[in-house]
Write a protein that holds these residues in place. Structure first.
Motif, PDB file in Angstrom:
ATOM      1  N   UNK A  27       0.852  -1.185   0.000  1.00 37.40           N
ATOM      2  CA  UNK A  27       0.000   0.000   0.000  1.00 37.40           C
ATOM      3  C   UNK A  27       0.889   1.236   0.000  1.00 37.40           C
ATOM      4  N   UNK A  28       0.644   2.119  -0.965  1.00 37.27           N
ATOM      5  CA  UNK A  28       1.461   3.324  -1.101  1.00 37.27           C
ATOM      6  C   UNK A  28       1.038   4.376  -0.083  1.00 37.27           C
ATOM      7  N   UNK A  29       2.011   4.941   0.603  1.00 36.34           N
ATOM      8  CA  UNK A  29       1.721   6.045   1.515  1.00 36.34           C
ATOM      9  C   UNK A  29       1.472   7.318   0.706  1.00 36.34           C
ATOM     10  N   UNK A  30       0.355   7.970   1.002  1.00 34.97           N
ATOM     11  CA  UNK A  30       0.036   9.214   0.320  1.00 34.97           C
ATOM     12  C   UNK A  30       0.894  10.331   0.902  1.00 34.97           C
ATOM     13  N   UNK A  31       1.545  11.081   0.033  1.00 36.90           N
ATOM     14  CA  UNK A  31       2.424  12.158   0.469  1.00 36.90           C
ATOM     15  C   UNK A  31       1.826  13.512   0.120  1.00 36.90           C
ATOM     16  N   UNK A  32       2.452  14.555   0.631  1.00 42.17           N
ATOM     17  CA  UNK A  32       1.987  15.910   0.349  1.00 42.17           C
ATOM     18  C   UNK A  32       2.123  16.228  -1.141  1.00 42.17           C
ATOM     19  N   UNK A  33       3.110  15.582  -1.809  1.00 41.86           N
ATOM     20  CA  UNK A  33       3.263  15.773  -3.254  1.00 41.86           C
ATOM     21  C   UNK A  33       2.081  15.183  -4.009  1.00 41.86           C
ATOM     22  N   UNK A  34       1.575  14.031  -3.537  1.00 43.36           N
ATOM     23  CA  UNK A  34       0.401  13.417  -4.166  1.00 43.36           C
ATOM     24  C   UNK A  34      -0.813  14.334  -4.052  1.00 43.36           C
ATOM     25  N   UNK A  35      -0.982  14.949  -2.881  1.00 43.34           N
ATOM     26  CA  UNK A  35      -2.098  15.868  -2.683  1.00 43.34           C
ATOM     27  C   UNK A  35      -1.971  17.070  -3.609  1.00 43.34           C
ATOM     28  N   UNK A  36      -0.753  17.617  -3.698  1.00 39.26           N
ATOM     29  CA  UNK A  36      -0.524  18.780  -4.560  1.00 39.26           C
ATOM     30  C   UNK A  36      -0.854  18.451  -6.011  1.00 39.26           C
ATOM     31  N   UNK A  37      -0.399  17.262  -6.472  1.00 34.62           N
ATOM     32  CA  UNK A  37      -0.663  16.865  -7.853  1.00 34.62           C
ATOM     33  C   UNK A  37      -2.157  16.659  -8.100  1.00 34.62           C
ATOM     34  N   UNK A  38      -2.841  16.043  -7.146  1.00 31.98           N
ATOM     35  CA  UNK A  38      -4.277  15.767  -7.279  1.00 31.98           C
ATOM     36  C   UNK A  38      -5.091  17.066  -7.317  1.00 31.98           C
ATOM     37  N   UNK A  39      -4.672  18.046  -6.490  1.00 30.80           N
ATOM     38  CA  UNK A  39      -5.402  19.313  -6.429  1.00 30.80           C
ATOM     39  C   UNK A  39      -4.947  20.312  -7.487  1.00 30.80           C
ATOM     40  N   UNK A  40      -3.819  19.998  -8.139  1.00 32.21           N
ATOM     41  CA  UNK A  40      -3.302  20.906  -9.163  1.00 32.21           C
ATOM     42  C   UNK A  40      -2.706  22.168  -8.582  1.00 32.21           C
ATOM     43  N   UNK A  41      -2.035  22.019  -7.432  1.00 30.48           N
ATOM     44  CA  UNK A  41      -1.419  23.175  -6.783  1.00 30.48           C
ATOM     45  C   UNK A  41       0.013  22.823  -6.411  1.00 30.48           C
ATOM     46  N   UNK A  42       0.718  23.780  -5.861  1.00 32.71           N
ATOM     47  CA  UNK A  42       2.086  23.524  -5.435  1.00 32.71           C
ATOM     48  C   UNK A  42       2.107  22.872  -4.046  1.00 32.71           C
ATOM     49  N   UNK A  43       3.241  22.264  -3.726  1.00 31.19           N
ATOM     50  CA  UNK A  43       3.408  21.673  -2.389  1.00 31.19           C
ATOM     51  C   UNK A  43       3.310  22.749  -1.319  1.00 31.19           C
ATOM     52  N   UNK A  44       3.819  23.942  -1.602  1.00 28.94           N
ATOM     53  CA  UNK A  44       3.741  25.046  -0.658  1.00 28.94           C
ATOM     54  C   UNK A  44       2.308  25.436  -0.335  1.00 28.94           C
ATOM     55  N   UNK A  45       1.446  25.377  -1.334  1.00 25.38           N
ATOM     56  CA  UNK A  45       0.034  25.713  -1.111  1.00 25.38           C
ATOM     57  C   UNK A  45      -0.616  24.689  -0.182  1.00 25.38           C
ATOM     58  N   UNK A  46      -0.299  23.406  -0.398  1.00 27.77           N
ATOM     59  CA  UNK A  46      -0.833  22.364   0.483  1.00 27.77           C
ATOM     60  C   UNK A  46      -0.349  22.591   1.912  1.00 27.77           C
ATOM     61  N   UNK A  47       0.910  22.965   2.066  1.00 28.04           N
ATOM     62  CA  UNK A  47       1.457  23.224   3.401  1.00 28.04           C
ATOM     63  C   UNK A  47       0.723  24.369   4.079  1.00 28.04           C
ATOM     64  N   UNK A  48       0.424  25.420   3.312  1.00 26.64           N
ATOM     65  CA  UNK A  48      -0.297  26.560   3.889  1.00 26.64           C
ATOM     66  C   UNK A  48      -1.720  26.175   4.296  1.00 26.64           C
ATOM     67  N   UNK A  49      -2.340  25.300   3.504  1.00 27.78           N
ATOM     68  CA  UNK A  49      -3.681  24.824   3.853  1.00 27.78           C
ATOM     69  C   UNK A  49      -3.623  24.006   5.138  1.00 27.78           C
ATOM     70  N   UNK A  50      -2.638  23.125   5.241  1.00 27.85           N
ATOM     71  CA  UNK A  50      -2.487  22.305   6.450  1.00 27.85           C
ATOM     72  C   UNK A  50      -2.235  23.171   7.680  1.00 27.85           C
ATOM     73  N   UNK A  51      -1.569  24.290   7.499  1.00 25.36           N
ATOM     74  CA  UNK A  51      -1.266  25.195   8.608  1.00 25.36           C
ATOM     75  C   UNK A  51      -2.410  26.165   8.878  1.00 25.36           C
ATOM     76  N   UNK A  52      -3.531  26.006   8.140  1.00 21.57           N
ATOM     77  CA  UNK A  52      -4.695  26.895   8.294  1.00 21.57           C
ATOM     78  C   UNK A  52      -4.321  28.351   8.041  1.00 21.57           C
TER      79      UNK A  52
END
Length: 333
Positions: free
Chosen positions: A4-29
């Motif tokens: 089973x593949x561990x989902x990473x922040x890069x996977x989320x960024x690719x799925x949402x079509x955004x940068x990894x930095x944007x995902x980090x900012x979302x996670x940090x509220x």
């Protein structure tokens, strides 16, 4: 078997079509992220089942979304209620609460503090086991004292002395003049302040001509302590018509002892506690007590973590008299 593949922040960024930095900012509220983008990233997080690695984030950040809490005794109902309220308000700020017990030992408290600091918490809240000892406060983490004062750090407490005086005033208004006060452990500031506030009010009323026969004894903040003291006192000639205690646990112990001895509460004995733990409204008869504003204290503590209030400033709240079924007008018999 397929791994089973561990989902990473890069996977989320690719799925949402955004940068990894944007995902980090979302996670940090981060509030600078626009709502539409925020919702899109969160939808990807949910769909992919992504779980942030808090440990990894802690290595990169000064703090993670965690608040530490150290209490002297996790079996004490008051501290359980305090922890529950702190968890509720922490959650409103997207922070988790880590709970630890000092077992009423300052050495263990120091160990627990260091263990919590390893998680890089936003802050650590402490109900001090010994207010006479200073707490080793780290430079980069806010530490606040709850329920008890400690030199050098901000505290958020109930006005113990003024609140304890409310208990005496209630008994005096009911006509009680022969009163026993069961204090808490002398090594805790809350116990000393409640006793001092109660006794100071007695002296004030005596100066005003009120004849009060007060006896003071001490014990632990426990059911057993209240039970043991009440059995001894109520078995003697000319027992008090009212017993005030420094905690609800003691008061509930008094009620239990009175029932076993055959003393009827409140017809023959009025009992008043302090704290207003959940059990106070469950025991029979329901306990008259002084309510500590636990929700207000917890909210003030958590809000303090996110505002610009100086770290060493104090906040004081007034208790409230809660009249239930264990106090009544003194019997003339």
């Amino acid at each position: 078997m397929a791994r089973i593949k561990n989902i990473t922040i890069k996977d989320v960024a690719a799925h949402a079509g955004v940068s990894v930095g944007t995902v980090s900012r979302v996670l940090a509220k981060n509030q600078t992220v626009k709502k539409a983008l925020f919702d899109r990233v969160n939808a990807s997080i949910v769909e992919l089942g992504f779980k942030p690695n808090l440990a990894a984030r802690a290595m990169r950040a000064k703090h993670v979304n965690v608040v530490g809490l150290i209490v002297p005794d996790i079996t004490n109902p008051f501290f359980a209620q305090l922890a529950n309220e702190l968890e509720r308000f922490s959650s409103d700020h997207n922070h988790a609460l880590i709970l630890a017990s000092s077992r009423n030992q300052w050495q263990h408290e120091a160990l627990q503090l260091q263990a919590i600091l390893e998680h890089k918490p936003k802050a650590v809240l402490i109900v001090p086991s010994d207010e006479n000892r200073s707490i080793d406060v780290p430079d980069d983490t806010l530490v606040l004292a709850l329920d008890r004062n400690v030199d050098g750090i901000g505290s958020i407490c109930t006005d113990q002395m003024a609140s304890a005086a409310l208990a005496l005033d209630h008994l005096i208004e009911l006509g009680h003049r022969k009163i026993l006060y069961i204090a808490g452990p002398e090594n805790t500031a809350t116990a000393r302040q409640r006793k001092d506030g109660f006794c100071a009010r007695v002296n004030e009323l005596k100066d005003q001509g009120v004849d009060i026969d007060l006896r003071v004894t001490g014990g632990a903040f426990s059911f057993e302590s209240g039970d043991q003291i009440a059995r001894e006192v109520l078995s003697q000639p000319n027992p008090p018509t009212a017993i005030a205690t420094a905690s609800d646990q003691q008061a509930i112990g008094v009620i239990r002892a009175a029932r076993d001895i055959g003393v009827v509460v409140p017809q023959q004995l009025s009992v008043i506690g302090f704290d207003d733990i959940a059990l106070a409204d469950i025991v029979v008869p329901r306990l008259t007590t002084i309510r500590q504003p636990v929700a207000d204290i917890a909210k003030c503590a958590i809000d303090r973590l996110f505002d610009d209030t100086p770290a060493d400033s104090d906040a004081l709240f007034m208790g409230e008299l809660i009249v239930r079924r264990t106090t009544a007008v003194v019997s003339k018999a």
